[in-house]
Design a protein around this motif. Structure first.
Motif, PDB file in Angstrom:
ATOM      1  N   ASP A   1      55.890  48.040  40.716  1.00 15.86           N
ATOM      2  CA  ASP A   1      54.912  47.861  40.230  1.00 15.86           C
ATOM      3  C   ASP A   1      54.990  49.119  38.977  1.00 15.86           C
ATOM      4  OD1 ASP A   1      52.119  47.282  39.446  1.00 15.86           O
ATOM      5  OD2 ASP A   1      51.289  48.340  41.177  1.00 15.86           O
ATOM      6  N   VAL A   2      53.958  48.819  38.022  1.00 11.63           N
ATOM      7  CA  VAL A   2      54.022  49.683  36.933  1.00 11.63           C
ATOM      8  C   VAL A   2      53.015  50.830  37.172  1.00 11.63           C
ATOM      9  CG1 VAL A   2      53.598  50.293  34.421  1.00 11.63           C
ATOM     10  CG2 VAL A   2      54.906  48.015  35.284  1.00 11.63           C
ATOM     11  N   ASN A   3      51.652  50.311  37.236  1.00 14.23           N
ATOM     12  CA  ASN A   3      50.447  51.131  37.536  1.00 14.23           C
ATOM     13  C   ASN A   3      50.206  51.556  39.122  1.00 14.23           C
ATOM     14  OD1 ASN A   3      49.544  51.356  34.903  1.00 14.23           O
ATOM     15  ND2 ASN A   3      49.129  49.056  34.929  1.00 14.23           N
ATOM     16  N   MET A   4      50.893  52.830  39.387  1.00  9.73           N
ATOM     17  CA  MET A   4      50.640  53.352  40.581  1.00  9.73           C
ATOM     18  C   MET A   4      50.304  54.495  40.515  1.00  9.73           C
ATOM     19  SD  MET A   4      53.971  51.673  43.006  1.00  9.73           S
ATOM     20  CE  MET A   4      54.964  52.496  41.614  1.00  9.73           C
ATOM     21  N   PRO A   5      49.329  55.354  41.652  1.00 10.00           N
ATOM     22  CA  PRO A   5      48.849  56.689  41.560  1.00 10.00           C
ATOM     23  C   PRO A   5      50.075  57.449  41.758  1.00 10.00           C
ATOM     24  CG  PRO A   5      47.852  55.579  43.606  1.00 10.00           C
ATOM     25  CD  PRO A   5      48.569  54.258  42.864  1.00 10.00           C
ATOM     26  N   GLY A   6      49.983  58.667  41.223  1.00 14.11           N
ATOM     27  CA  GLY A   6      51.132  59.628  41.360  1.00 14.11           C
ATOM     28  C   GLY A   6      52.391  59.216  40.513  1.00 14.11           C
ATOM     29  N   VAL A   7      53.480  59.164  40.907  1.00 11.67           N
ATOM     30  CA  VAL A   7      54.539  58.749  40.045  1.00 11.67           C
ATOM     31  C   VAL A   7      54.281  57.053  39.782  1.00 11.67           C
ATOM     32  CG1 VAL A   7      57.281  58.489  39.968  1.00 11.67           C
ATOM     33  CG2 VAL A   7      56.172  60.379  41.214  1.00 11.67           C
ATOM     34  N   ASN A   8      54.334  56.765  38.566  1.00 14.81           N
ATOM     35  CA  ASN A   8      54.121  55.195  38.173  1.00 14.81           C
ATOM     36  C   ASN A   8      55.614  54.692  38.170  1.00 14.81           C
ATOM     37  OD1 ASN A   8      55.354  55.500  35.747  1.00 14.81           O
ATOM     38  ND2 ASN A   8      53.367  56.084  34.804  1.00 14.81           N
ATOM     39  N   GLY A   9      55.607  53.331  37.885  1.00 15.36           N
ATOM     40  CA  GLY A   9      56.725  52.390  37.934  1.00 15.36           C
ATOM     41  C   GLY A   9      57.693  52.932  37.054  1.00 15.36           C
ATOM     42  N   LEU A  10      57.157  53.094  35.635  1.00 12.15           N
ATOM     43  CA  LEU A  10      58.113  53.741  34.687  1.00 12.15           C
ATOM     44  C   LEU A  10      58.769  54.949  34.643  1.00 12.15           C
ATOM     45  CD1 LEU A  10      55.656  51.987  31.487  1.00 12.15           C
ATOM     46  CD2 LEU A  10      58.070  51.162  32.336  1.00 12.15           C
ATOM     47  N   ASP A  11      58.012  55.682  35.420  1.00 15.56           N
ATOM     48  CA  ASP A  11      58.563  57.276  35.672  1.00 15.56           C
ATOM     49  C   ASP A  11      59.737  56.927  36.744  1.00 15.56           C
ATOM     50  OD1 ASP A  11      56.954  58.368  33.849  1.00 15.56           O
ATOM     51  OD2 ASP A  11      55.371  58.958  35.290  1.00 15.56           O
ATOM     52  N   LEU A  12      59.285  56.146  37.482  1.00 12.52           N
ATOM     53  CA  LEU A  12      60.460  56.132  38.670  1.00 12.52           C
ATOM     54  C   LEU A  12      61.700  55.318  38.090  1.00 12.52           C
ATOM     55  CD1 LEU A  12      61.343  56.092  41.624  1.00 12.52           C
ATOM     56  CD2 LEU A  12      59.966  53.934  42.049  1.00 12.52           C
ATOM     57  N   GLN A  13      61.527  54.609  37.352  1.00 10.27           N
ATOM     58  CA  GLN A  13      62.364  53.998  36.545  1.00 10.27           C
ATOM     59  C   GLN A  13      63.404  55.070  35.940  1.00 10.27           C
ATOM     60  OE1 GLN A  13      61.867  51.558  33.042  1.00 10.27           O
ATOM     61  NE2 GLN A  13      63.772  50.351  33.481  1.00 10.27           N
TER      62      GLN A  13
END
Length: 144
Positions: A55-67
């Motif tokens: 998922d892209v929009n998540m609280p904390g670390v978002n999906g794009l940051d995790l990528q």
């Protein structure tokens, strides 16, 4: 013995995680669900063929940051983004970052199965040690 393919799901919405779990399991893959990027990063590392539904929009670390964290480590884990709020710049950023696909919610089941099949195929051509990351997620999460 053949290793069963794992499909990681990282989404903060419980109903989405549960729906994806049913589809993934019905296709014969092994789903492993996480409610956040942080819980995914804290999980033990697998070295079997896999892919990540993110998922892209998540609280904390978002999906794009995790990528970004995953690709910085030179992992070969295929990523498929899913988002209810995707726009063109977000999609472009994810795809330029190496994602294989970007699906919008509500997710079309056939599109999901096709995307995961493609991701799994790209994962299974790599050496088993490089499929799903050969490092400790926690060290990656703590890297500045």
């Amino acid at each position: 013995m053949q290793t069963r393919t794992t499909v990681f799901v990282v989404d903060d919405d419980l109903s989405v995680r549960e729906a994806l779990e049913l589809v993934i399991r019905s296709a014969g893959w092994r789903p492993i669900l996480f409610e956040s990027a942080q819980s995914f990063l804290a999980a033990p590392v697998l070295t079997s063929p896999c892919c990540l539904l993110l998922d892209v929009n998540m609280p904390g670390v978002n999906g794009l940051d995790l990528q970004g964290m995953i690709t910085t480590s030179r992992s070969r884990m295929p990523i498929i983004f899913v988002s209810g709020f995707g726009d063109i710049p977000m999609t472009v950023r994810g795809l330029k970052g190496g994602a294989l696909d970007f699906l919008t919610k509500p997710i079309d089941t056939m599109a999901l199965l096709d995307a995961v099949s493609s991701a799994v195929a790209s994962s299974s051509f790599s050496s088993p040690r490089s499929n799903c990351v050969s490092h400790n997620w926690m060290r990656l999460a703590e890297t500045p």
